[in-house]
Design a protein around this motif. Structure first.
Motif, mmCIF file in Angstrom:
data_model
loop_
_atom_site.group_PDB
_atom_site.id
_atom_site.type_symbol
_atom_site.label_atom_id
_atom_site.label_comp_id
_atom_site.label_asym_id
_atom_site.label_seq_id
_atom_site.Cartn_x
_atom_site.Cartn_y
_atom_site.Cartn_z
ATOM 1 N N UNK A 10 55.431 40.256 42.874
ATOM 2 C CA UNK A 10 54.215 41.483 43.629
ATOM 3 C C UNK A 10 53.431 40.562 45.071
ATOM 4 N N UNK A 11 53.260 41.812 45.637
ATOM 5 C CA UNK A 11 51.844 41.546 46.751
ATOM 6 C C UNK A 11 51.180 41.629 45.581
ATOM 7 N N UNK A 12 49.486 41.219 46.223
ATOM 8 C CA UNK A 12 48.500 41.468 45.838
ATOM 9 C C UNK A 12 47.411 41.170 46.651
ATOM 10 N N UNK A 13 46.209 42.441 46.174
ATOM 11 C CA UNK A 13 45.242 42.205 46.650
ATOM 12 C C UNK A 13 43.787 41.094 46.387
ATOM 13 N N UNK A 14 43.956 40.308 47.141
ATOM 14 C CA UNK A 14 42.767 38.955 46.605
ATOM 15 C C UNK A 14 41.407 39.454 46.578
ATOM 16 N N UNK A 15 40.229 38.824 45.653
ATOM 17 C CA UNK A 15 38.956 39.426 45.600
ATOM 18 C C UNK A 15 38.452 38.880 47.536
ATOM 19 N N UNK A 16 37.674 39.122 48.064
ATOM 20 C CA UNK A 16 37.301 39.020 49.133
ATOM 21 C C UNK A 16 35.887 37.770 48.981
ATOM 22 N N UNK A 17 35.481 37.705 48.015
ATOM 23 C CA UNK A 17 34.611 36.896 47.544
ATOM 24 C C UNK A 17 34.835 35.502 48.158
#
Length: 335
Positions: A305-312
């Motif tokens: 599945x797709x995921x949101x990565x930490x933008x740090x």
């Protein structure tokens, strides 16, 4: 005339040696040969530049320090961000300025001063027992919740993967809040930290714990090993913090060796590794995510599945590394 003739022959020999050296690169690698040899062989076919690989599980930075200016290393490949930071801290690498590299590798995954570039990404996931918990919408912060007391397994807190996770928590929440979280996480451990990431998933299968902290690519590796398939099939892979900060990312990477004698060709190799073909192959063989945005992961990895990565930005982790190590010592996490 004889002397002149011999000198001329000597000159031709030296010229040939220099020419041969110009068509050869030496790569020091923390990544095993089977992961990178096919890609490097393709690079050689396309460019005519031969590549020798020197593999080591540890100690490459120390080796380069001993070798000094005599080091044959042209490019260094690392398996995690900590190794990249070590090379920078010991001044063993130099900027590899390249418009193509900066175009292929997002700013979040490269050094602002161009001394290193990420090659692949992996997520620090939370695995849950399919039987006892099922799929979860979970945050890293939840690991300190008393409802998980005695239910969490992890490897040593001093492993680079966990140090990076703690560093990211400090970056987002500050030291006081992170220390309270780390203390709560320790209180919820089912056993003393031990083993590798696969061992934590095995522990979930065996009922020793219900949650395990582990990198995403280990799930793919377990599914390729008949003995470990039952471990992998016993867990759900959860991408933490999808409703807020996003999941913590670590990277493998590359850097240009300080004393490379062939920086032009070394840069060609680095640019090649950042391109579509190499990115896809490099990520697929190790079940990781390509760092180049428009390259798709393998079918297996995509199936998670797709995921949101930490933008740090990854380089920010370096700012909190020492604080993370100190904090792990203070809470006696591994005891």
């Amino acid at each position: 005339m004889k002397i002149i003739k011999n000198l001329a022959v000597l000159g031709l020999v030296c010229f040939a040696s220099v020419a041969n050296a110009a068509d050869k690169l030496t790569v020091y690698s923390y990544r095993q040969a089977f992961l990178i040899d096919p890609i490097l062989n393709d690079f050689t076919k396309e460019t005519g530049i031969d590549v020798d690989v020197v593999f080591s599980k540890k100690g490459i930075a120390e080796r380069m320090m001993r070798e000094g200016r005599l080091s044959p290393a042209d490019v260094v490949l690392t398996s995690d961000f900590y190794r990249l930071m070590e090379l920078v801290d010991k001044e063993l690498v130099v900027p590899a300025s390249s418009e193509l590299l900066n175009s292929n590798i997002p700013a979040q995954y490269r050094s602002p001063d161009e001394t290193w570039y990420a090659l692949t990404m992996r997520v620090r996931n939370i695995y849950s027992s399919k039987e006892r918990l099922g799929k979860l919408n979970i945050n890293y912060e939840d690991l300190a919740d008393p409802k998980y007391k005695g239910k969490i397994c992890t490897r040593s807190g001093k492993h680079p993967y966990n140090i990076s996770l703690v560093a990211s928590m400090i970056a987002h929440h500050g030291e006081a809040e992170t220390k309270a979280w780390l203390t709560g996480l320790k209180a919820n451990l089912a056993r003393k930290p031990q083993g590798n990431d696969r061992a934590q998933v095995k522990a979930v299968k065996e009922g020793l714990c219900d949650l395990a902290i582990g990198n995403s690519y280990y799930l793919g590796k377990m599914l390729q090993d008949p003995k470990q398939v039952p471990w992998a099939e016993a867990v759900e892979i959860n991408f933490p913090n999808q409703d807020n900060l996003g999941s913590h990312i670590n990277v493998s990477g590359m850097a240009l060796a300080k004393h490379s004698r062939n920086k032009d060709n070394a840069l060609k190799l680095m640019e090649y590794l950042s391109g579509d073909k190499a990115q896809k192959a490099y990520a697929e063989v190790n079940m990781e995510y390509p760092v180049k945005a428009d390259v798709e992961p393998s079918a297996l990895v995509a199936s998670w599945g797709e995921f949101k990565a930490d933008s740090l930005p990854i380089y920010k982790l370096a700012e909190f590394h020492h604080a993370a190590v100190k904090m792990l010592d203070e809470v006696k996490f591994d005891l």
